[in-house]
Design a protein around this motif. Structure first.
Motif, PDB file in Angstrom:
ATOM      1  N   ILE A 109       7.877 -51.704 -50.376  1.00 38.48           N
ATOM      2  CA  ILE A 109       8.805 -50.985 -49.509  1.00 38.48           C
ATOM      3  C   ILE A 109       9.552 -49.945 -50.336  1.00 38.48           C
ATOM      4  O   ILE A 109      10.047 -50.248 -51.431  1.00 38.48           O
ATOM      5  N   THR A 110       9.591 -48.724 -49.808  1.00 41.96           N
ATOM      6  CA  THR A 110      10.377 -47.628 -50.400  1.00 41.96           C
ATOM      7  C   THR A 110      11.357 -47.180 -49.305  1.00 41.96           C
ATOM      8  O   THR A 110      11.259 -47.642 -48.163  1.00 41.96           O
ATOM      9  N   PRO A 111      12.262 -46.268 -49.592  1.00 44.29           N
ATOM     10  CA  PRO A 111      13.169 -45.815 -48.541  1.00 44.29           C
ATOM     11  C   PRO A 111      12.437 -45.242 -47.318  1.00 44.29           C
ATOM     12  O   PRO A 111      12.967 -45.264 -46.224  1.00 44.29           O
ATOM     13  N   THR A 112      11.218 -44.719 -47.499  1.00 45.31           N
ATOM     14  CA  THR A 112      10.514 -44.118 -46.346  1.00 45.31           C
ATOM     15  C   THR A 112       9.206 -44.807 -45.963  1.00 45.31           C
ATOM     16  O   THR A 112       8.599 -44.433 -44.970  1.00 45.31           O
ATOM     17  N   GLN A 113       8.756 -45.765 -46.750  1.00 46.57           N
ATOM     18  CA  GLN A 113       7.448 -46.376 -46.472  1.00 46.57           C
ATOM     19  C   GLN A 113       7.525 -47.899 -46.513  1.00 46.57           C
ATOM     20  O   GLN A 113       8.285 -48.464 -47.281  1.00 46.57           O
ATOM     21  N   ASN A 114       6.669 -48.520 -45.693  1.00 43.98           N
ATOM     22  CA  ASN A 114       6.481 -49.967 -45.779  1.00 43.98           C
ATOM     23  C   ASN A 114       4.981 -50.168 -45.708  1.00 43.98           C
ATOM     24  O   ASN A 114       4.378 -50.017 -44.650  1.00 43.98           O
TER      25      ASN A 114
END
Ligand SMILES: Nc1nc2c(c(=O)[nH]1)N(C=O)[C@@H](CNc1ccc(C(=O)N[C@@H](CCC(=O)O)C(=O)O)cc1)CN2
Ligand SMILES: Nc1ncnc2c1ncn2[C@@H]1O[C@H](COP(=O)(O)OP(=O)(O)OP(=O)(O)O)[C@@H](O)[C@H]1O
Length: 211
Positions: free
Chosen positions: A195-200
């Motif tokens: 998980i990143t701030p914009t992706q899962n």
């Protein structure tokens, strides 16, 4: 091995250059993703990390966990078993000390240790990741060792401790930590989710990634 070193150096530098504002926005976006994540919502025991070296700050999410009465755990360098981690309970009143890398960790207290196999979600810091779920860490092999039994249990390989390992590992990173390809070694454990701030992103795999 050299290219691993080079990627580490490059990506660590890149994440350290994020501004305070970018870091704050990233950790709020992360919190929004995590608090609506099904496995996080039903988890009781959650291991995560205290940000260091430009890592994505989990504190807003930690505050939410505390409000929800979830048990939060932090990695602590094992005092005798070199290269291994213990996970200790982190509460608002927990006394923190700095370890040999300058990272805050709870002072050792055996009554606060949670065996890894009893965790529900294990958030894993990383330096670089790629679109196959391969991760490169700080270079101590700590999380590769922590995840080894979990990986064996996923692939039906008998593991040394024969632990149930029901927890779910999730890698956490800034978007700028994604690289084209992480050169992997035999001991590297790929993550099932990052998980990143914009992706899962969820990954499926049958065996360890090859380099
Ligand atoms: N926030 C956080 N906590 C964590 C980790 C992490 O990646 N992030 N770890 C994840 O494993 C463990 C600590 N692992 C680390 C491994 C190497 C270095 C490091 O800075 N190495 C130095 C040189 C080593 C030395 O001084 O002896 C370097 O690379 O410059 C730091 C942490 C446990 N806690
Ligand atoms: N399961 C394991 N058992 C024994 N040694 C291991 C294991 N996993 C990794 N190591 C050793 O740890 C050292 C560091 O590994 P590596 O460079 O892959 O760490 P990393 O993935 O960057 O760090 P971390 O997992 O702490 O984030 C290597 O020398 C490797 O042989």
């Amino acid at each position: 091995m050299d290219s691993r070193k080079e990627i580490r150096r490059h990506i660590r530098q890149r994440r350290k250059q994020l501004t305070v504002n970018e870091q704050q926005q990233a950790s709020q976006a992360l919190k929004a993703q995590l608090t609506s994540h099904h496995q996080v919502q039903k988890a009781t025991r959650i291991a995560l990390y205290l940000a260091n070296d430009g890592e994505l700050d989990m504190q807003p999410f930690i505050d939410w966990c505390w409000q929800q009465n979830k048990e939060v755990y932090l990695p602590v360098l094992h005092p005798f078993n070199q290269g291994n981690l213990l996970f200790l309970r982190y509460q608002q009143e927990t006394k923190l000390i700095t370890n040999k890398y300058g990272i805050y960790e709870p002072a050792l207290n055996v009554s606060q240790v949670c065996p890894v196999s009893n965790l529900d979600v294990l958030f894993t810091p990383l330096v670089a990741f790629d679109d196959s779920g391969a991760r490169l860490g700080m270079g101590g092999g700590f999380y590769d060792r922590t995840l080894a039994n979990w990986f064996d249990s996923q692939t039906n390989t008998p593991n040394k401790a024969n632990q149930a390992c029901q927890f779910h590992p999730i890698g956490i990173a800034h978007d700028c930590q994604q690289v084209e390809k992480v050169p992997t070694e035999s001991w590297d454990i790929p993550l099932p989710e990052i998980i990143t701030p914009t992706q899962n992103v969820k990954y499926t795999y049958k065996s360890k990634a090859s380099s």
